[in-house]
Design a protein around this motif. Structure first.
Motif, PDB file in Angstrom:
ATOM      1  N   HIS A   1       0.908  -1.138  -0.096  1.00 40.17           N
ATOM      2  CA  HIS A   1       0.179  -0.025   0.081  1.00 40.17           C
ATOM      3  C   HIS A   1       0.872   1.201   0.126  1.00 40.17           C
ATOM      4  N   ALA A   2       1.004   1.889  -1.123  1.00 36.44           N
ATOM      5  CA  ALA A   2       2.059   2.885  -1.281  1.00 36.44           C
ATOM      6  C   ALA A   2       1.093   4.221  -1.467  1.00 36.44           C
ATOM      7  N   THR A   3       1.743   5.474  -0.879  1.00 40.93           N
ATOM      8  CA  THR A   3       0.831   6.505  -0.867  1.00 40.93           C
ATOM      9  C   THR A   3       2.330   7.753  -1.375  1.00 40.93           C
ATOM     10  N   ALA A   4       1.813   8.661  -1.937  1.00 41.56           N
ATOM     11  CA  ALA A   4       2.795   9.822  -2.579  1.00 41.56           C
ATOM     12  C   ALA A   4       3.898  10.289  -1.371  1.00 41.56           C
ATOM     13  N   ASN A   5       3.497  10.315  -0.145  1.00 42.06           N
ATOM     14  CA  ASN A   5       4.494  10.710   0.806  1.00 42.06           C
ATOM     15  C   ASN A   5       4.885   9.667   1.911  1.00 42.06           C
ATOM     16  N   TRP A   6       4.720   8.473   1.444  1.00 46.26           N
ATOM     17  CA  TRP A   6       5.100   7.203   2.470  1.00 46.26           C
ATOM     18  C   TRP A   6       6.169   6.327   1.683  1.00 46.26           C
ATOM     19  N   PHE A   7       6.790   5.567   2.551  1.00 44.85           N
ATOM     20  CA  PHE A   7       7.500   4.260   1.831  1.00 44.85           C
ATOM     21  C   PHE A   7       7.270   3.156   2.984  1.00 44.85           C
ATOM     22  N   SER A   8       7.419   1.933   2.439  1.00 42.23           N
ATOM     23  CA  SER A   8       7.289   1.071   3.227  1.00 42.23           C
ATOM     24  C   SER A   8       8.665  -0.115   2.998  1.00 42.23           C
ATOM     25  N   LYS A   9       9.305  -0.126   4.154  1.00 40.09           N
ATOM     26  CA  LYS A   9      10.587  -0.907   3.976  1.00 40.09           C
ATOM     27  C   LYS A   9      10.315  -2.538   3.403  1.00 40.09           C
ATOM     28  N   PRO A  10      11.370  -2.914   2.756  1.00 42.89           N
ATOM     29  CA  PRO A  10      11.023  -4.450   2.443  1.00 42.89           C
ATOM     30  C   PRO A  10      11.225  -5.329   4.038  1.00 42.89           C
ATOM     31  N   GLY A  11      11.671  -4.627   5.114  1.00 40.25           N
ATOM     32  CA  GLY A  11      11.774  -5.417   6.202  1.00 40.25           C
ATOM     33  C   GLY A  11      10.336  -5.410   6.797  1.00 40.25           C
ATOM     34  N   ASP A  12       9.438  -4.511   6.426  1.00 42.92           N
ATOM     35  CA  ASP A  12       7.886  -4.462   6.893  1.00 42.92           C
ATOM     36  C   ASP A  12       7.353  -6.016   6.332  1.00 42.92           C
TER      37      ASP A  12
ATOM     38  N   LEU B   1      13.107  -8.626  -5.085  1.00 39.69           N
ATOM     39  CA  LEU B   1      13.943  -7.576  -5.697  1.00 39.69           C
ATOM     40  C   LEU B   1      13.106  -6.286  -6.212  1.00 39.69           C
ATOM     41  N   LYS B   2      12.043  -6.690  -6.675  1.00 36.77           N
ATOM     42  CA  LYS B   2      11.219  -5.483  -6.875  1.00 36.77           C
ATOM     43  C   LYS B   2      10.532  -4.703  -5.633  1.00 36.77           C
ATOM     44  N   ARG B   3      10.394  -5.420  -4.537  1.00 39.61           N
ATOM     45  CA  ARG B   3      10.124  -4.870  -3.051  1.00 39.61           C
ATOM     46  C   ARG B   3      11.239  -3.617  -2.908  1.00 39.61           C
ATOM     47  N   GLN B   4      12.478  -4.143  -2.970  1.00 43.08           N
ATOM     48  CA  GLN B   4      13.623  -3.262  -2.714  1.00 43.08           C
ATOM     49  C   GLN B   4      13.829  -2.140  -3.876  1.00 43.08           C
ATOM     50  N   GLU B   5      13.371  -2.494  -5.076  1.00 43.56           N
ATOM     51  CA  GLU B   5      13.328  -1.313  -6.080  1.00 43.56           C
ATOM     52  C   GLU B   5      12.306  -0.547  -5.664  1.00 43.56           C
ATOM     53  N   ASN B   6      11.308  -0.730  -5.464  1.00 43.45           N
ATOM     54  CA  ASN B   6      10.070   0.278  -5.039  1.00 43.45           C
ATOM     55  C   ASN B   6      10.433   1.150  -3.751  1.00 43.45           C
ATOM     56  N   PHE B   7      11.302   0.495  -2.892  1.00 42.51           N
ATOM     57  CA  PHE B   7      11.489   0.985  -1.621  1.00 42.51           C
ATOM     58  C   PHE B   7      12.609   2.293  -1.900  1.00 42.51           C
ATOM     59  N   GLU B   8      13.689   1.832  -2.899  1.00 46.17           N
ATOM     60  CA  GLU B   8      14.714   3.029  -3.027  1.00 46.17           C
ATOM     61  C   GLU B   8      14.028   4.022  -3.796  1.00 46.17           C
ATOM     62  N   ALA B   9      12.978   3.566  -4.858  1.00 53.11           N
ATOM     63  CA  ALA B   9      12.265   4.748  -5.395  1.00 53.11           C
ATOM     64  C   ALA B   9      11.742   5.553  -4.689  1.00 53.11           C
ATOM     65  N   ALA B  10      10.797   5.082  -3.747  1.00 51.37           N
ATOM     66  CA  ALA B  10      10.156   5.981  -2.730  1.00 51.37           C
ATOM     67  C   ALA B  10      10.886   6.796  -1.943  1.00 51.37           C
ATOM     68  N   VAL B  11      12.146   6.297  -1.346  1.00 49.46           N
ATOM     69  CA  VAL B  11      12.908   7.118  -0.480  1.00 49.46           C
ATOM     70  C   VAL B  11      13.469   8.215  -1.428  1.00 49.46           C
ATOM     71  N   HIS B  12      13.910   7.960  -2.676  1.00 45.03           N
ATOM     72  CA  HIS B  12      14.410   8.959  -3.352  1.00 45.03           C
ATOM     73  C   HIS B  12      13.540  10.030  -3.509  1.00 45.03           C
ATOM     74  N   ARG B  13      12.078   9.593  -3.710  1.00 47.34           N
ATOM     75  CA  ARG B  13      11.145  10.655  -4.180  1.00 47.34           C
ATOM     76  C   ARG B  13      11.046  11.526  -2.738  1.00 47.34           C
TER      77      ARG B  13
ATOM     78  N   PRO C   1       8.706   9.725   6.164  1.00 54.87           N
ATOM     79  CA  PRO C   1       9.161  10.257   4.956  1.00 54.87           C
ATOM     80  C   PRO C   1       9.334  11.851   4.749  1.00 54.87           C
ATOM     81  N   ASN C   2       9.327  12.391   5.945  1.00 53.70           N
ATOM     82  CA  ASN C   2       9.736  13.892   5.872  1.00 53.70           C
ATOM     83  C   ASN C   2       9.966  14.287   7.428  1.00 53.70           C
ATOM     84  N   ALA C   3      10.140  15.759   7.404  1.00 50.78           N
ATOM     85  CA  ALA C   3      10.343  16.409   8.696  1.00 50.78           C
ATOM     86  C   ALA C   3       8.967  16.288   9.536  1.00 50.78           C
ATOM     87  N   GLU C   4       7.869  16.645   9.081  1.00 50.26           N
ATOM     88  CA  GLU C   4       6.802  16.702   9.658  1.00 50.26           C
ATOM     89  C   GLU C   4       6.359  15.295  10.365  1.00 50.26           C
TER      90      GLU C   4
END
Length: 366
Positions: free
Chosen positions: A5-16, A73-85, A132-135
């Motif tokens: 479950h992804a949102t624009a301002n959140w990321f989920s670690k593969p560890g989850d 591998l896709k889980r890791q890729e999505n995580f890295e992309a979300a953190v980059h965003r 995902p952010n300072a707030e």
């Protein structure tokens, strides 16, 4: 099928996902660790997000937990992309310096950072705190010291950054501990068994038993050495709605202080429903709860029904040993209580207390 479950301002670690499968299939951290060359350290870093899932790791996870290597591998890729965003959004918001001021492991104060290093340090903080952010950090950790029950020496002023790092590391360790649903009654039911563990001399013998008893009541017992500047000896915090953390630093490495800290923190859990609390003389509104936790701990050591007998114990070795055996606690705890109440000088009979070093504690901290 594992859903993300992804949102624009959140990321989920593969560890989850790893943790969710472990809990569902009742696979312990040490069970999974046997599948990796680096053992428990691999599991720890996969759960906290600091280790990247490569092809070899994906294959191992697939064999141990299910889902295909491609999924991991896709889980890791999505995580890295979300953190980059998230990093890009922070740069665009102008809040880079806010994030960079947050304490993080391995970062020394001072010195200019290159643009590349600034991105790396921001990313490290987002992953370490899982925000995902300072707030989000402010909402979850901005008042962490004020929202956490922790025992700290009155002789020293704890550095807030060091305490935050210690507490966050405790949360990450608690992620690795499987527990039942938190229940205060279940913890109370196990207090007598926990008391008796104080009669065991070595940490490697009593800590696994203590960890099991706590987990049965929904409490993840974790041990993290306090970093320089952190003077806390113990803390409790609800890390999930149905899971409490009891964090210990073994700061004093003496049995009377250790067990009093354990019972003190359990007192906060039982009496105060894990409400937030700071052990600080400057906060008078919390003084009553601090006293209640102290009294709870003292009664765990000396049962109220044996109080009058305790008050008549002569300050002599053999009498203290006999009384301690009769109530089922280590003699060092009796000595500690006698010293605290002025029945025994602070320099008397300290040899009855057990002392440990970190080398004895560290091998059994997980």
């Amino acid at each position: 099928m594992i859903e993300e479950h992804a949102t624009a301002n959140w990321f989920s670690k593969p560890g989850d996902s790893i943790r969710a499968i472990m809990q569902r299939r009742e696979i312990g951290a040490h069970d999974l660790a046997q599948c990796f060359r680096d053992g428990i350290e691999t599991v720890r870093t996969l759960l906290d997000g600091s280790r990247r899932i490569d092809e070899e790791t994906a294959n191992t996870l697939s064999e141990a937990l299910g889902a295909s290597p491609k999924f991991w591998l896709k889980r890791q890729e999505n995580f890295e992309a979300a953190v980059h965003r998230a990093v890009i959004q922070i740069q665009e918001s102008g809040l880079e310096d806010v994030l960079l001021r947050l304490p993080a492991p391995g970062r020394k104060a001072g010195g200019r950072l290159s643009a590349e290093r600034r991105i790396e340090e921001i990313r490290k903080r987002l992953v370490f705190y899982n925000v995902p952010n300072a707030e989000s950090w402010t909402a979850r950790y901005g008042r962490l010291v004020g929202e956490t029950d922790y025992r700290t020496s009155k002789t020293f002023v704890a550095k807030e950054d060091a305490t935050l790092l210690w507490l966050r590391r405790g949360e990450l360790e608690a992620d690795m501990v499987q527990t039942r649903v938190w229940n205060a009654g279940n913890l109370l039911d196990r207090l007598e068994a926990i008391r008796k563990l104080s009669m065991i001399r070595h940490p490697e013998a009593f800590l696994p038993k203590l960890r099991t008893l706590c987990a049965e009541a929904g409490v993840a017992l974790v041990i993290v050495k306090a970093p320089e500047g952190c003077r806390a000896s113990g803390a409790i915090r609800m890390v999930d709605p149905d899971k409490a953390m009891l964090l210990l630093s073994f700061r004093y490495k003496r049995d009377d202080q250790f067990w009093f800290t354990v019972f003190h923190e359990m007192g906060h859990l039982v009496l105060h429903k894990a409400d937030t609390f700071v052990d600080d003389d400057a906060v008078p509104s919390d003084a009553d709860r601090e006293q209640e936790a102290n009294e709870f701990a003292a009664e765990c050591i000396i049962p109220p029904l044996r109080e009058s007998e305790f008050e008549r114990v002569p300050p002599k070795r053999d009498d203290i040993l006999r009384f301690s055996v009769s109530i089922g606690i280590g003699a060092g705890l009796t000595v500690g209580q006698m010293q605290h109440r002025g029945m025994l000088g602070p320099d008397k009979l300290n040899y009855l207390k057990r002392t440990w070093d970190w080398a004895q504690i560290n091998p059994v901290r997980v």
